[in-house]
Enzyme design. Structure first.
Site, PDB file in Angstrom:
ATOM      1  N   GLY A 155      29.414  43.530  39.488  1.00 42.95           N
ATOM      2  CA  GLY A 155      29.072  43.953  40.469  1.00 42.95           C
ATOM      3  C   GLY A 155      28.389  43.053  41.603  1.00 42.95           C
ATOM      4  O   GLY A 155      27.705  43.170  42.300  1.00 42.95           O
ATOM      5  N   HIS A 185      34.635  37.860  42.850  1.00 45.22           N
ATOM      6  CA  HIS A 185      33.586  38.785  42.851  1.00 45.22           C
ATOM      7  C   HIS A 185      34.101  39.686  41.253  1.00 45.22           C
ATOM      8  O   HIS A 185      35.157  40.297  41.446  1.00 45.22           O
ATOM      9  CB  HIS A 185      33.708  39.977  43.934  1.00 45.22           C
ATOM     10  CG  HIS A 185      33.017  41.201  43.970  1.00 45.22           C
ATOM     11  ND1 HIS A 185      31.500  40.810  44.384  1.00 45.22           N
ATOM     12  CD2 HIS A 185      32.906  42.284  43.216  1.00 45.22           C
ATOM     13  CE1 HIS A 185      30.956  42.064  44.192  1.00 45.22           C
ATOM     14  NE2 HIS A 185      31.723  42.974  43.708  1.00 45.22           N
ATOM     15  N   CYS A 186      33.034  39.704  40.644  1.00 42.35           N
ATOM     16  CA  CYS A 186      33.181  40.243  39.130  1.00 42.35           C
ATOM     17  C   CYS A 186      32.776  41.739  39.246  1.00 42.35           C
ATOM     18  O   CYS A 186      31.669  42.283  39.544  1.00 42.35           O
ATOM     19  CB  CYS A 186      32.187  39.587  38.311  1.00 42.35           C
ATOM     20  SG  CYS A 186      32.439  40.221  36.581  1.00 42.35           S
ATOM     21  N   VAL A 187      33.940  42.473  39.043  1.00 41.59           N
ATOM     22  CA  VAL A 187      33.631  43.982  39.255  1.00 41.59           C
ATOM     23  C   VAL A 187      33.054  44.500  38.024  1.00 41.59           C
ATOM     24  O   VAL A 187      32.307  45.551  38.168  1.00 41.59           O
ATOM     25  CB  VAL A 187      35.045  44.705  39.446  1.00 41.59           C
ATOM     26  CG1 VAL A 187      35.636  44.435  40.697  1.00 41.59           C
ATOM     27  CG2 VAL A 187      36.042  44.446  38.224  1.00 41.59           C
TER      28      VAL A 187
END
Length: 300
Positions: A136, A131-133
């Protein structure tokens, strides 16, 4: 009161989800604008160099390069966000449930191998990488190409910006290595707040520092994911030290970037269909917990 708090929290959560995208967009636009300003107005330091090395033709080449990288960054990022890697809309129930399939109690469905539930996106993701912060959103089977291409052009753009911002560092250090120059390079915010530098000097120092730090961070992410792609791994599989889906470096690239992998990275609009469906994968080694006699060999 409870419902009001719930609505307020829901709105704050939605804002926070898009905040990293907004911050990244502002940084990309700011860096691109600063580099364009350096090319058109400031560079180089010596007036005679302006006539010799920075003729209109070369300025046009520099601007065209910047626009090309800037356009690819925004286009790949846009397609990445618009392409959902989740199982929504994917027909799973008709698929033969076999080895490696699990049941997700949150989504209430069986999920294929390499698929995992994301508690941030609240859905299972096909071939979930992470999950790429910063965006998002999860990186998965359908949007991995756009994620990797965006990283590539961000790295190229930041490296290009660092080279051009060498002039800024030269100007700052022209007086020598003094407390003033060191603080301006390392902590420009403090220098601005205390009134030691002008807003213009702060802006150039801040953007130059951001270029260097951003280039180092993006380089680490890019080289890490290129290595994963060549090995046929996801980040989750790298953590568990598994490589059951590696089909050789050429086929591994094709699995991630599609059939036209050799040109797909140049532009996100180039069609490059994937050889698989994100549900079934050829394996060359038994994943943990799977017997070797149930593994189909698929190595080229």
């Amino acid at each position: 009161m409870t419902s009001f708090r719930g609505r307020l929290w829901s709105r704050l959560e939605a804002v926070c989800r898009f905040m990293p995208v907004i911050v990244n967009t502002v940084l990309v636009v700011s860096i691109t604008g600063e580099v364009m300003y350096l090319v058109m107005v400031e560079a180089p330091l010596e007036p005679e160099q302006k006539e010799r090395d920075w003729a209109p033709l070369w300025k046009g080449v520099h601007l065209a390069s910047q626009i090309f990288m800037f356009g690819n960054i925004l286009w790949n990022a846009s397609l990445f966000l618009r392409t959902s890697p989740s199982i929504r809309g994917v027909f799973l129930e008709g698929s033969a449930v076999g080895q490696g399939w699990r049941y997700c109690y949150a989504c209430e469905t069986h999920i294929p191998p390499r698929c995992s539930h994301c508690y941030d996106c609240k859905v299972c993701v096909l071939r979930k990488d992470h999950h790429c912060v910063f965006f998002g959103q999860c990186v998965g089977f359908k949007n991995y190409r756009y994620f990797l291409s965006c990283l590539l052009f961000m790295w190229a753009g930041l490296l290009y910006a660092v080279v051009l911002n060498v002039e800024v560092f030269i100007i700052i250090l022209k007086e020598g290595i003094t407390p003033h120059s060191v603080l301006l390079l390392l902590m420009p915010w403090i220098m601005l707040i205390t009134g030691q530098v002008t807003a213009r000097a702060f802006a150039f120092a801040f953007v130059a520092d951001t270029c260097v730090v951003g280039c180092l961070c993006v380089s680490a992410f890019l080289f890490f994911h290129v290595a994963l792609m060549l090995r046929g791994q996801t980040t989750r599989e790298w953590y568990s030290n598994q490589r059951p889906y590696s089909l050789g470096w050429r086929r591994n690239i094709l699995e991630c970037l599609g059939e036209r992998w050799y040109v797909a990275w140049l532009c996100p609009l180039i069609p490059s269909p994937f050889p698989g469906d994100g549900i079934h994968f050829l394996v060359t080694a038994p994943p943990s917990g799977v017997r070797s006699d149930n593994v189909n060999s698929g190595k080229n």
